[in-house]
Enzyme design. Structure first.
Site, mmCIF file in Angstrom:
data_model
loop_
_atom_site.group_PDB
_atom_site.id
_atom_site.type_symbol
_atom_site.label_atom_id
_atom_site.label_comp_id
_atom_site.label_asym_id
_atom_site.label_seq_id
_atom_site.Cartn_x
_atom_site.Cartn_y
_atom_site.Cartn_z
ATOM 1 N N ARG A 162 0.849 -1.198 0.000
ATOM 2 C CA ARG A 162 0.000 0.000 0.000
ATOM 3 C C ARG A 162 0.890 1.255 0.000
ATOM 4 O O ARG A 162 0.579 2.259 -0.621
ATOM 5 C CB ARG A 162 -0.969 0.007 1.196
ATOM 6 C CG ARG A 162 -1.726 1.314 1.347
ATOM 7 C CD ARG A 162 -3.018 1.233 2.162
ATOM 8 N NE ARG A 162 -2.944 0.375 3.320
ATOM 9 C CZ ARG A 162 -2.291 0.663 4.456
ATOM 10 N NH1 ARG A 162 -1.642 1.797 4.596
ATOM 11 N NH2 ARG A 162 -2.282 -0.199 5.461
ATOM 12 N N TYR B 114 -17.146 16.065 -15.485
ATOM 13 C CA TYR B 114 -17.684 14.703 -15.551
ATOM 14 C C TYR B 114 -18.738 14.541 -14.438
ATOM 15 O O TYR B 114 -18.505 14.996 -13.306
ATOM 16 C CB TYR B 114 -16.535 13.695 -15.411
ATOM 17 C CG TYR B 114 -17.004 12.307 -15.059
ATOM 18 C CD1 TYR B 114 -17.908 11.617 -15.877
ATOM 19 C CD2 TYR B 114 -16.576 11.675 -13.884
ATOM 20 C CE1 TYR B 114 -18.361 10.359 -15.542
ATOM 21 C CE2 TYR B 114 -17.013 10.405 -13.552
ATOM 22 C CZ TYR B 114 -17.916 9.753 -14.377
ATOM 23 O OH TYR B 114 -18.370 8.510 -14.033
ATOM 24 N N ASP C 43 -8.047 18.750 -14.587
ATOM 25 C CA ASP C 43 -8.313 17.386 -15.054
ATOM 26 C C ASP C 43 -7.938 17.346 -16.530
ATOM 27 O O ASP C 43 -8.585 17.960 -17.371
ATOM 28 C CB ASP C 43 -9.799 17.051 -14.831
ATOM 29 C CG ASP C 43 -10.129 15.597 -15.177
ATOM 30 O OD1 ASP C 43 -9.473 15.032 -16.070
ATOM 31 O OD2 ASP C 43 -11.059 15.043 -14.564
ATOM 32 N N LYS D 142 -9.073 6.066 -19.064
ATOM 33 C CA LYS D 142 -9.404 6.556 -20.402
ATOM 34 C C LYS D 142 -8.208 6.420 -21.342
ATOM 35 O O LYS D 142 -7.756 5.324 -21.571
ATOM 36 C CB LYS D 142 -9.913 8.005 -20.287
ATOM 37 C CG LYS D 142 -10.965 8.180 -19.192
ATOM 38 C CD LYS D 142 -12.218 7.379 -19.518
ATOM 39 C CE LYS D 142 -13.371 7.594 -18.584
ATOM 40 N NZ LYS D 142 -13.428 6.830 -17.354
HETATM 41 O O1 P1T Z 1 -14.091 6.511 -13.860
HETATM 42 P P1 P1T Z 1 -12.881 6.988 -13.142
HETATM 43 O O2 P1T Z 1 -11.611 6.322 -13.547
HETATM 44 O O3 P1T Z 1 -13.057 7.019 -11.662
HETATM 45 O O4 P1T Z 1 -12.645 8.523 -13.606
HETATM 46 C C1 P1T Z 1 -13.548 9.559 -13.366
HETATM 47 C C2 P1T Z 1 -13.386 10.637 -14.395
HETATM 48 C C3 P1T Z 1 -12.634 11.759 -14.098
HETATM 49 N N1 P1T Z 1 -12.451 12.760 -14.994
HETATM 50 C C4 P1T Z 1 -13.004 12.695 -16.220
HETATM 51 C C5 P1T Z 1 -12.793 13.818 -17.186
HETATM 52 C C6 P1T Z 1 -13.757 11.581 -16.598
HETATM 53 O O5 P1T Z 1 -14.281 11.554 -17.835
HETATM 54 C C7 P1T Z 1 -13.971 10.525 -15.661
HETATM 55 C C8 P1T Z 1 -14.805 9.329 -16.000
HETATM 56 N N2 P1T Z 1 -15.654 9.521 -17.101
HETATM 57 C C9 P1T Z 1 -16.490 8.576 -17.625
HETATM 58 C C10 P1T Z 1 -16.641 7.341 -17.128
HETATM 59 C C11 P1T Z 1 -17.253 9.022 -18.809
HETATM 60 O O6 P1T Z 1 -17.807 8.188 -19.554
HETATM 61 O O7 P1T Z 1 -17.300 10.231 -19.046
#
Ligand code: P1T
Length: 383
Positions: A50, A102, A175, A200
């Site tokens: 961790r 998001y 972001d 992503k």
């Molecule tokens: O899903 P996660 O890995 O926890 O990430 C969240 C997140 C954060 N910032 C942006 C710009 C994002 O697009 C996302 C997650 N977005 C999607 C799942 C979506 O389909 O837009």
């Protein structure tokens, strides 16, 4: 802005060191939770996974190199990384957040953190006047920017936000998930922390959930690293290996994502069933000039407003064969999403209306297939 060609080399080599005992060019995955100690507290740099793991170390080194940051930290998801940033705040803190984030980011702030007496102000950050007015209304501890925004692809001026953050002694977080470090370097534009959903483009194959934070500020890094360790939202060694593997092809994938998105956006722009196309790479897009200044590419996400009613939009979505209807984005395969009913269903209805996230809004994540096949798929489904 031109692409930094050395990024292609950095992506392949950063953090990728041959394993010391055998010389294996691809190091093994260190699937160990714990490490032998010679005497209490005497070890080879790792005690418990961790806190740190060799597979995570190499990947975090790659993450920092991608963003040109001093430090990179890996998390179990994008939201886990965002949560670590929220945990920097003390009760009573005031945060300015861009309104078109998001859906899950807004939900994290509204539903989980607002109750700790944190004040999140959602504002349209494409309007400098609106941000300045919000900043003048009281102290600001953190400014949260997403650019391009999800899902309406608004472009926010990072340099201008950095100036406001500096004046207010606030932390600027960007972001960078949509742009990726190939096309945008927020730290160079004045941001303090970059956040990614590595689920992503960095992961790129829709098979790992992950998140990351990068910073060149030693003090923030120390605090975030402590949160990573103490709160424990870390990725497994296997996930680190997978994501580190993906990083090596990031630049080449992004080049193709962008090429396809531009072709798709141009095709859609001249289609009679389009009310509006959102893509910063189009000359007529309101964010185009700013995007050209602060980005070296426009990435692979395109949204549009269909002229039809909801059932016509659903029928279009059902007819697509190359685009898969699914949440998420940034994978090699093309995806299509209906933000109102899917990724942004948790956004308060009033704000959704203001942002234009309604029944007719469709978001495309253009993959790396042939652009001709993507356009043919859209063309047929729009008929
Ligand atoms: O899903 P996660 O890995 O926890 O990430 C969240 C997140 C954060 N910032 C942006 C710009 C994002 O697009 C996302 C997650 N977005 C999607 C799942 C979506 O389909 O837009």
């Amino acid at each position: 802005m031109a692409i930094d060609k050395s990024f292609f080399t950095t992506a392949v080599h950063a953090g990728a060191h041959p394993e010391q005992v055998t010389g294996a060019v691809m190091p093994p995955i260190f699937m160990s939770t714990t490490f032998a100690q010679e005497a209490p507290g005497e070890h080879k740099g790792f005690d418990y996974s961790r806190a740190g793991n060799p597979s995570r170390d190499g990947y975090e080194e790659a993450l920092s190199a991608l963003e040109g940051a001093k430090h990179g930290l890996a998390f179990a998801s994008g939201l886990a990384a965002e949560q670590a940033v929220a945990q920097l705040l003390n009760p009573g803190a005031r945060v300015l957040v861009c309104d078109d984030v998001y859906g899950g980011t807004g939900r994290l702030f509204r539903k989980l953190y607002a109750k700790y007496n944190l004040d999140f102000n959602f504002i349209d950050m494409t309007s400098l006047a609106e941000v300045k007015a919000a900043a003048a209304a009281g102290p600001v501890d953190l400014i949260w920017v997403e650019t391009p925004t999800n899902p309406t692809m608004k472009i926010i001026d990072i340099r201008a936000m950095a100036k406001i953050a500096k004046d207010k002694k606030a932390i600027l977080v960007v972001d960078n998930t949509f742009a990726t470090p190939l096309f945008q370097s927020p730290l160079k534009l004045g941001a303090d922390i970059v956040v990614h959903s590595t689920t992503k483009y960095i992961g790129g194959h829709s098979d790992v959930i992950g998140g990351a934070l990068m910073t060149s500020n030693d003090e923030l890094h120390q605090q975030l690293r402590f949160i990573q360790f103490a709160a424990g939202a870390v990725p497994s060694p296997f996930e680190c290996f997978m994501l580190h593997r993906s990083v090596k092809t990031l630049a080449i994938r992004m080049t193709q994502h962008e090429k396809n998105a531009l072709a798709v956006a141009e095709f859609l722009s001249s289609h009679k069933k389009m009310k509006k196309v959102y893509y910063p790479g189009l000359a007529k897009d309101p964010g185009h000039n700013l995007a050209k200044e602060q980005m070296s590419g426009f990435s692979g996400m395109v949204s549009f407003d269909h002229t039809g009613n909801y059932s016509e939009v659903v029928s279009f979505l059902k007819k697509l064969k190359v685009f898969t209807l699914a949440e998420s984005l940034g994978g090699v395969e093309s995806l299509v999403n209906h933000p109102e009913k899917m990724t942004h269903a948790s956004v308060p209805e009033e704000l959704r209306k203001k942002l234009g996230i309604g029944h007719s809004l469709v978001r495309l994540s253009c993959g790396i297939e042939s652009a001709d096949d993507l356009i043919a798929d859209l063309k047929l489904a729009l008929e």
